[in-house]
Design an enzyme around this catalytic site. Sequence first.
Site, mmCIF file in Angstrom:
data_model
loop_
_atom_site.group_PDB
_atom_site.id
_atom_site.type_symbol
_atom_site.label_atom_id
_atom_site.label_comp_id
_atom_site.label_asym_id
_atom_site.label_seq_id
_atom_site.Cartn_x
_atom_site.Cartn_y
_atom_site.Cartn_z
ATOM 1 N N CYS A 34 83.328 19.129 133.341
ATOM 2 C CA CYS A 34 84.255 19.139 134.475
ATOM 3 C C CYS A 34 85.293 18.028 134.379
ATOM 4 C CB CYS A 34 83.481 19.014 135.786
ATOM 5 S SG CYS A 34 84.556 19.011 137.240
ATOM 6 N N LYS A 45 92.168 20.466 133.605
ATOM 7 C CA LYS A 45 92.759 21.789 133.792
ATOM 8 C C LYS A 45 93.585 21.846 135.065
ATOM 9 C CE LYS A 45 90.890 24.404 136.240
ATOM 10 N NZ LYS A 45 89.758 25.257 135.934
ATOM 11 N N TYR A 92 87.958 33.376 133.837
ATOM 12 C CA TYR A 92 88.813 32.444 134.566
ATOM 13 C C TYR A 92 89.518 31.463 133.637
ATOM 14 C CZ TYR A 92 85.195 28.794 134.231
ATOM 15 O OH TYR A 92 84.295 27.860 133.764
ATOM 16 N N GLU A 126 93.555 31.148 133.591
ATOM 17 C CA GLU A 126 94.140 29.875 134.013
ATOM 18 C C GLU A 126 95.079 29.319 132.950
ATOM 19 O OE1 GLU A 126 90.588 28.385 137.019
ATOM 20 O OE2 GLU A 126 90.570 27.726 134.927
ATOM 21 N N HIS A 171 100.206 29.069 163.608
ATOM 22 C CA HIS A 171 101.477 29.642 163.181
ATOM 23 C C HIS A 171 102.562 28.566 163.071
ATOM 24 C CE1 HIS A 171 104.540 32.763 162.801
ATOM 25 N NE2 HIS A 171 105.259 32.076 163.684
ATOM 26 N N GLU A 206 96.854 31.833 158.741
ATOM 27 C CA GLU A 206 96.725 32.615 159.970
ATOM 28 C C GLU A 206 96.463 34.094 159.691
ATOM 29 O OE1 GLU A 206 100.283 33.290 162.409
ATOM 30 O OE2 GLU A 206 101.498 32.597 160.725
#
Length: 448
Positions: free
Chosen positions: A43, A51, A178, A182, A437, A442
């Site tokens: 990681c 990344k 992924y 990516e 908003h 929302e």
Amino acid sequence: MATFDFDLVVIGGGSGGVRAARIAAGHGARVALAEEHLLGGTCVIRGCVPKKLFVYGSHFAEDLRDARRFGWRVPTPEFDWITLRDNVLSEVMRLEGLYRQTLGNAGVTIYGQRATLSGEHEVTLDDGTVLTAAKILIATGARPALPPIPGTDLGITSNEVFHIDHLPERIIITGGGYIANEFAGIFNKLGSKVTLLNRTSTMLRGYDEQIRDRLIQISTLKGIDIRFEAQIERIEKADDASLNVMIANGEEIPTDCVLFATGRLPNSAGMGLEDLGVEFDPVGAIVVDERFRTAVPSIFAVGDVINRVQLTPVAIREGHAFADTEFGGKPRSVDYDCIPSAVFSHPPLAAVGLTEAQAREQFGGAKIYTSDFRPMRNVLADRNERALYKMVCHPETHRVLGLHMIGPDAPEILQAAAVAVKAGLTKDAFDDTVALHPSMAEELVLMR
């Protein structure tokens, strides 16, 4: 009772191993940790952190272009790969130092060497030092898988991509998960010609089909050449030092770089585990029970090496649960249900819970609500890129079974919404919540 040098020896300094070591030490255990590379694991050193920083860097390509529509006089920008690369690597080393400091402050003894098991309670370091421990935790993570084809040595993986000396004009990325998506987005935005080769007809397996299809559509419009059922047969070096990639249909694709993103395999071999009776699954993952115990009572394992869910936060929870259970007198397990995940593509997607297909299979049906909209920023920037939010509900109780999103800041928005899904809230709870908003978030409470 037997006397050991340590109560716990952890092999592997990634997210799971570091957390387990620190928590166990906090419970009063005498802890040692052996890591042959840098602390932080996949990681921090060669995954999530660098990344994500590259994702941020690549986003400026669109941000600078959009800024002109918002009134900013932006000169033609120039990108320098070395600056981004070196600044990211500098941040990685800063974080590695913090990991080392944290473990040191906790009283963990750190050995910067490879370690193998020479007994049920014994670890041998590369320099011949032997450590004994009441318990041994394997947290060695996973490594990139490479296809068995001629020329794989001419390509790179996610381990090396952060260290290359220049931005390739052309890059072929092989894979459909992924990592592949990516880096396809990163290199596309930084200016490379990207070809994404997927050997199957499905990309991002496990994510909702509508969200996957939207990413494919947007990626294609951004100029990424996506090819399905494209199997690489071999890679050869050309006279000009570029590469030629031969795929199964007979086509030859010239490129400057090949990035393999074809999955990850547990780092479990060559550690002496086989000789001690530790069991493995067909891909080499260490088999453990709900308390992370292997077939050998003194040996435990957490993280990607057990291949349950290859996500950093999951490894951290596993390491913490192990330490609390074995040294804190607080038995804990890890709940693998309803884990949120994200793909930091361009744009990013995020998901939690069941997909529409999974819900229909489990419950014989599903109530589906969606919001397909163009974010306000994209409207003024004169970009037609649309976001898509999708809610999957139980056909009778209307409990929210899954949320799936693609659009700007989708992972940031989903994290809070994942709490609602985990808590078992219904669609009515979302409907009863007043919208914030104007925001993209929302749309979660406005879906019909």
